[in-house]
Design an enzyme around this catalytic site. Structure first.
Site, PDB file in Angstrom:
ATOM      1  N   GLN A 121       0.702  -1.160   0.204  1.00  0.00           N
ATOM      2  CA  GLN A 121      -0.129  -0.224   0.128  1.00  0.00           C
ATOM      3  C   GLN A 121       0.778   1.126  -0.007  1.00  0.00           C
ATOM      4  OE1 GLN A 121      -2.510  -0.062   3.603  1.00  0.00           O
ATOM      5  NE2 GLN A 121      -3.725  -2.314   2.667  1.00  0.00           N
ATOM      6  N   HIS A 185      -0.648   0.398   5.502  1.00  0.00           N
ATOM      7  CA  HIS A 185      -1.080   0.273   6.221  1.00  0.00           C
ATOM      8  C   HIS A 185      -0.801   2.029   6.923  1.00  0.00           C
ATOM      9  CE1 HIS A 185      -5.195  -1.864   8.381  1.00  0.00           C
ATOM     10  NE2 HIS A 185      -4.158  -2.111   6.753  1.00  0.00           N
ATOM     11  N   GLU A 280     -14.650   3.391   8.841  1.00  0.00           N
ATOM     12  CA  GLU A 280     -15.608   5.011  10.199  1.00  0.00           C
ATOM     13  C   GLU A 280     -15.168   6.425   9.256  1.00  0.00           C
ATOM     14  OE1 GLU A 280     -14.286   2.960  14.598  1.00  0.00           O
ATOM     15  OE2 GLU A 280     -13.605   4.973  14.144  1.00  0.00           O
ATOM     16  N   TYR A 290     -10.249   8.043  19.319  1.00  0.00           N
ATOM     17  CA  TYR A 290     -10.919   7.192  18.766  1.00  0.00           C
ATOM     18  C   TYR A 290     -10.345   5.729  18.708  1.00  0.00           C
ATOM     19  CZ  TYR A 290     -11.921  12.175  16.739  1.00  0.00           C
ATOM     20  OH  TYR A 290     -11.996  13.269  17.220  1.00  0.00           O
ATOM     21  N   TYR A 301     -10.134 -10.109   8.864  1.00  0.00           N
ATOM     22  CA  TYR A 301     -10.137 -11.217   8.120  1.00  0.00           C
ATOM     23  C   TYR A 301     -10.614 -12.550   7.518  1.00  0.00           C
ATOM     24  CZ  TYR A 301      -8.526  -6.292   6.192  1.00  0.00           C
ATOM     25  OH  TYR A 301      -8.431  -4.957   6.161  1.00  0.00           O
TER      26      TYR A 301
END
Length: 407
Positions: A121, A185, A280, A290, A301
């Site tokens: 990513q 991430h 979210e 949070y 997963y």
């Protein structure tokens, strides 16, 4: 009976006076519709903390609009932002920037950028230009930086040359340490606040060993960061003079790939990936926690529960809205244009696995309506921005640039 209660009971989804929106347009576009999500949730036992936190009533745009493909020749575009003259500056994940005209003509790749780790990513991620770009030509971006001990989310700045062929004087101004030998991430969005400082999003790098660092205020992982253009903590940040890194604005995030500022309230909003379900939308307040990975509306997963499988805990913020199943929210923007009045102050979120753009109608910091745009295009919408012509522009993983506007 209050007008607000009456509207809710009759299925309408927006207060007519909210945020200066056009009442007649809102009546036309926000009559009662079924929720847009029809699939079963991954976690049917998990219940929302309040009404309207997920699967709100659907809405439908009544204005005749279109999503026009300007080009399909981008290579894994990731970030998009407007230049003062109306053209668009776009990052490509592999490590290049391109400039696109309003008719879809692309520049040659811009050189002078640092090496990125584009595996997984990672890559060249979010981008913004200085509010004073017309005078100083400064560009700011986020990228996954390869280091000897791993990779991390880094922020850099540089000057776009007069001939627009290269970035000059590239300088890394911030690194979200610690580095980690993983490729997932990174977060990667970047946004200017009203004072010319930067909000940056980071991810917690996904793996079980790094995940707890989202709760660690002495780590740069899983955070929203607030820094100056020189990479210093912004005065007034919530952890200045306390235990915790002074650049941290909020924490307990999983992988924030969406940042936007409400055009009326000035509040910072973010979108982040849940695992399997539990994506979210949050209104970000300084110093708040949070919740990830302690609370979540998602599951692993593998199908197993996350941690203790709790969704609410004192001292941890609830999302304003969540999706289960996931849509994979990426870039987002509030609409402040006048071309389509019924969209005024609505939030538009690019969905990757969902393959659409989510339009969220927001009233009093609550999501009161949802619509899916361009769902027939079968594209992974990576980022979206509003051009200075009032149209929306979106890029997709498959290399397309869209202009979304009134026909």
């Amino acid at each position: 009976m209050t007008k607000e209660l009456l509207l809710l009971l009759t299925g309408a989804t927006l207060s007519l006076t909210a945020c200066g929106q056009n009442p007649s347009a809102q009546i036309a576009s926000n009559t009662s519709q079924p929720p847009v999500e029809t699939k079963e949730p991954n976690s049917p036992a998990y219940k929302p903390a309040f009404a309207g936190q997920t699967r709100v009533a659907g809405v439908k745009t009544t204005t005749n609009y279109e999503g026009k493909v300007l080009t399909s020749d981008l290579k894994n575009p990731w970030g998009i932002t407007s230049l003062p003259d109306g053209r668009l500056l776009i990052t490509e994940k592999g490590g290049t920037m391109r400039i696109a005209t309003k008719d879809g003509q692309l520049s040659a790749p811009i050189t002078g950028l640092p090496t990125v780790n584009a595996n997984g990513q990672g890559g060249l991620l979010g981008v913004r230009v200085d509010p004073a770009f017309a005078q100083n030509r400064m560009v700011y971006w986020v990228f996954s930086e390869p280091l000897s001990d791993g990779n991390l989310t880094a922020v850099a700045k540089g000057k776009l040359s007069a001939d627009e062929k290269r970035i000059e004087g590239t300088t890394v101004i911030y690194r979200a340490t610690p580095a980690y030998k993983g490729t997932l991430h990174y977060g990667g969005r970047i946004l200017f606040d009203k004072d010319g400082n930067l909000f940056i999003s980071t991810g917690e790098r996904s793996d079980l060993v790094t995940r707890p660092q989202a709760q660690d205020v002495n780590s740069g992982l899983g955070k929203v960061i607030h820094i100056t253009k020189d990479g210093k903590p912004v005065a007034g940040n919530p952890f200045i003079g306390k235990d915790g890194r002074p650049e941290i604005y909020s924490y307990g995030h999983r992988n924030v790939q969406s940042l936007a500022i409400h055009p009326v309230t000035g509040d910072l909003w973010e979108g982040e990936f849940g695992p399997r379900g539990g994506d979210e939308i949050n209104r970000v307040q300084p110093g708040k926690n949070y919740g990830w990975p302690t609370i979540t509306y998602g599951i692993e997963y593998s199908g197993k529960q996350v941690g203790d499988a709790i969704q609410q805990k004192e001292g941890m913020e609830q999302p304003v809205y969540y999706w289960d199943p996931s849509i994979s929210p990426s870039g987002m923007t509030f609409y402040s244009g006048n071309n389509i009045p019924e969209w005024k102050n609505n939030l538009f979120v690019g969905a990757l696995s969902g393959m659409h753009i989510a339009r969220l109608v927001i009233d009093n910091n609550k999501v009161v309506g949802e619509e899916r745009l361009l769902s027939g295009e079968n594209q992974r919408f990576r980022d979206i921005t509003q051009g200075n012509d009032g149209a929306l522009y979106a890029v997709t993983d498959q290399g397309r640039l869209y202009r979304i506007d009134k026909k």
